[in-house]
Design an enzyme around this catalytic site. Structure first.
Site, PDB file in Angstrom:
ATOM      1  N   ALA A  39      10.869  -0.326  16.567  1.00  0.00           N
ATOM      2  CA  ALA A  39       9.945   0.113  15.523  1.00  0.00           C
ATOM      3  C   ALA A  39       9.041   1.247  15.979  1.00  0.00           C
ATOM      4  O   ALA A  39       8.797   2.199  15.237  1.00  0.00           O
ATOM      5  CB  ALA A  39       9.106  -1.069  15.042  1.00  0.00           C
ATOM      6  N   GLY A  58       1.914  -6.611   4.191  1.00  0.00           N
ATOM      7  CA  GLY A  58       2.838  -7.497   3.510  1.00  0.00           C
ATOM      8  C   GLY A  58       4.172  -6.834   3.239  1.00  0.00           C
ATOM      9  O   GLY A  58       5.236  -7.379   3.552  1.00  0.00           O
ATOM     10  N   ASN A  88       0.826  -1.215   0.000  1.00  0.00           N
ATOM     11  CA  ASN A  88       0.000   0.000   0.000  1.00  0.00           C
ATOM     12  C   ASN A  88       0.854   1.257   0.000  1.00  0.00           C
ATOM     13  O   ASN A  88       2.064   1.219   0.226  1.00  0.00           O
ATOM     14  CB  ASN A  88      -0.885   0.049   1.259  1.00  0.00           C
ATOM     15  CG  ASN A  88      -1.932  -1.033   1.293  1.00  0.00           C
ATOM     16  OD1 ASN A  88      -2.398  -1.508   0.264  1.00  0.00           O
ATOM     17  ND2 ASN A  88      -2.308  -1.441   2.498  1.00  0.00           N
ATOM     18  N   GLY A 103       3.069  -6.714  26.646  1.00  0.00           N
ATOM     19  CA  GLY A 103       3.923  -7.799  26.204  1.00  0.00           C
ATOM     20  C   GLY A 103       3.262  -8.736  25.212  1.00  0.00           C
ATOM     21  O   GLY A 103       2.373  -8.341  24.452  1.00  0.00           O
ATOM     22  N   ASN A 140       5.411  -4.156   4.653  1.00  0.00           N
ATOM     23  CA  ASN A 140       6.088  -3.820   5.909  1.00  0.00           C
ATOM     24  C   ASN A 140       6.844  -5.022   6.476  1.00  0.00           C
ATOM     25  O   ASN A 140       7.974  -4.897   6.957  1.00  0.00           O
ATOM     26  CB  ASN A 140       5.071  -3.339   6.946  1.00  0.00           C
ATOM     27  CG  ASN A 140       4.457  -2.000   6.609  1.00  0.00           C
ATOM     28  OD1 ASN A 140       4.889  -1.313   5.683  1.00  0.00           O
ATOM     29  ND2 ASN A 140       3.427  -1.618   7.348  1.00  0.00           N
ATOM     30  N   GLY A 158       3.777  -3.653  14.788  1.00  0.00           N
ATOM     31  CA  GLY A 158       3.295  -5.030  14.788  1.00  0.00           C
ATOM     32  C   GLY A 158       3.885  -5.849  13.653  1.00  0.00           C
ATOM     33  O   GLY A 158       4.166  -7.042  13.815  1.00  0.00           O
ATOM     34  N   ASP A 159       4.093  -5.210  12.509  1.00  0.00           N
ATOM     35  CA  ASP A 159       4.684  -5.914  11.370  1.00  0.00           C
ATOM     36  C   ASP A 159       6.150  -6.225  11.614  1.00  0.00           C
ATOM     37  O   ASP A 159       6.637  -7.306  11.258  1.00  0.00           O
ATOM     38  CB  ASP A 159       4.513  -5.076  10.099  1.00  0.00           C
ATOM     39  CG  ASP A 159       3.060  -4.912   9.709  1.00  0.00           C
ATOM     40  OD1 ASP A 159       2.282  -5.863   9.903  1.00  0.00           O
ATOM     41  OD2 ASP A 159       2.687  -3.828   9.225  1.00  0.00           O
ATOM     42  N   GLY A 196       0.382  -5.210  23.200  1.00  0.00           N
ATOM     43  CA  GLY A 196       0.888  -3.849  23.265  1.00  0.00           C
ATOM     44  C   GLY A 196       1.907  -3.680  24.378  1.00  0.00           C
ATOM     45  O   GLY A 196       2.867  -4.453  24.494  1.00  0.00           O
TER      46      GLY A 196
END
Length: 274
Positions: A254, A40, A10, A196, A42, A223-224, A193
């Site tokens: 990140a 994907g 994206n 943990g 990321n 998250g990625d 988050g």
């Protein structure tokens, strides 16, 4: 390790606000960015920056956004030869981030609906997400003997055959609560988050590890990055607790980066021994 990533590509349109608007309310933002994203892409970028040999399988439009997205993947070291160019526009994610780094996201899939799975199994690991059709993911998983990883995001109903075939499923706490049948999966990593993450095996919680504390700038790609790191650790046969702790360190790096595809060091620089 050879990794194939089957998923979305994206362009992220990101607006910053102090707080999220209420329904019908208009707020003034304090910044706007346009940058490559997609779950994907990321994860492919994160895995490549962590040191894996990564190929991306997906689709973008024959437009300027598609050019930008492919260029970003190539610059990160991802093999882009299998990305399809479509007459449909490149997918777009509309993202709002608040003052604490939380986000709200709406994805318009565009060309992502036309993602094509790998035709050959020349890889050790296959990672997929659900910003592309679940039927595409299911077909790819059932056709390979590689270590298969499903990041079941965004949450949706999953075919039982896909749940049973996945060697690893990665979700956040909201997705874990929303998706029926995950207790039948072999291994599930659930992220919470700042609280943990935990590893579940055949529906039973094995252990929980704490998050690594840091200042949150942007949680969009965290998250990625975490997913890519935990996959590389577990697929390599590392101690599961160490794999989750290392992924938490990557996730902390990140969220401290404003980009959806954050700059990362190699995997060994984050590695934690339990």
């Amino acid at each position: 390790m050879k990794v194939a990533v089957l998923g979305s590509i994206n362009i992220d349109l990101i607006a910053g606000v102090e707080r999220f608007p209420s329904p019908g309310q208009t707020l003034t933002g304090h910044g706007f960015r346009r940058e490559p994203g997609g779950k994907g892409a990321n994860q492919a970028v994160a895995a490549a920056r962590l040191g894996a040999d990564v190929s991306m399988f997906g689709a973008v439009g024959r437009d300027a956004d598609g050019d930008v997205a492919i260029a970003a993947l190539r610059q990160a070291g991802v093999d882009v030869q299998s990305i399809r160019r479509s007459v449909s526009p490149t997918g777009v994610a509309l993202i709002i981030t608040d003052g604490s780094g939380e986000n709200q996201i709406v994805v318009c899939p565009g060309a992502n609906a036309e993602a094509v799975p790998p035709a050959e199994a020349d890889f050790d690991v296959l990672i997929a997400q659900l910003e592309i059709p679940v039927e595409t993911v299911e077909a790819a998983f059932l056709a390979t003997e590689a270590f298969t990883v499903l990041n079941a995001s965004p949450a949706r109903s999953l075919p039982e055959s896909l749940v049973r075939r996945a060697d690893l499923i990665v979700v956040n706490e909201h997705e874990y609560a929303a998706i029926d049948g995950l207790h039948k999966a072999r291994l599930v990593v659930v992220t919470y988050g700042s609280l943990g993450s935990a590893l579940f095996e055949n529906g039973e919680r094995r252990f929980t590890v704490p998050a690594q504390q840091t200042s949150v700038v942007n949680s969009v790609g965290a998250g990625d990055a975490y997913c890519a790191a935990v996959v590389l650790g577990l697929a390599a046969g590392n101690d599961p607790r160490s794999a989750l702790m290392t992924a938490s360190a990557v996730g902390a790096a990140a969220v401290a980066d404003p980009a959806s595809q954050p700059a990362l060091l190699t995997f060994d620089r984050y590695e934690v021994t339990a």
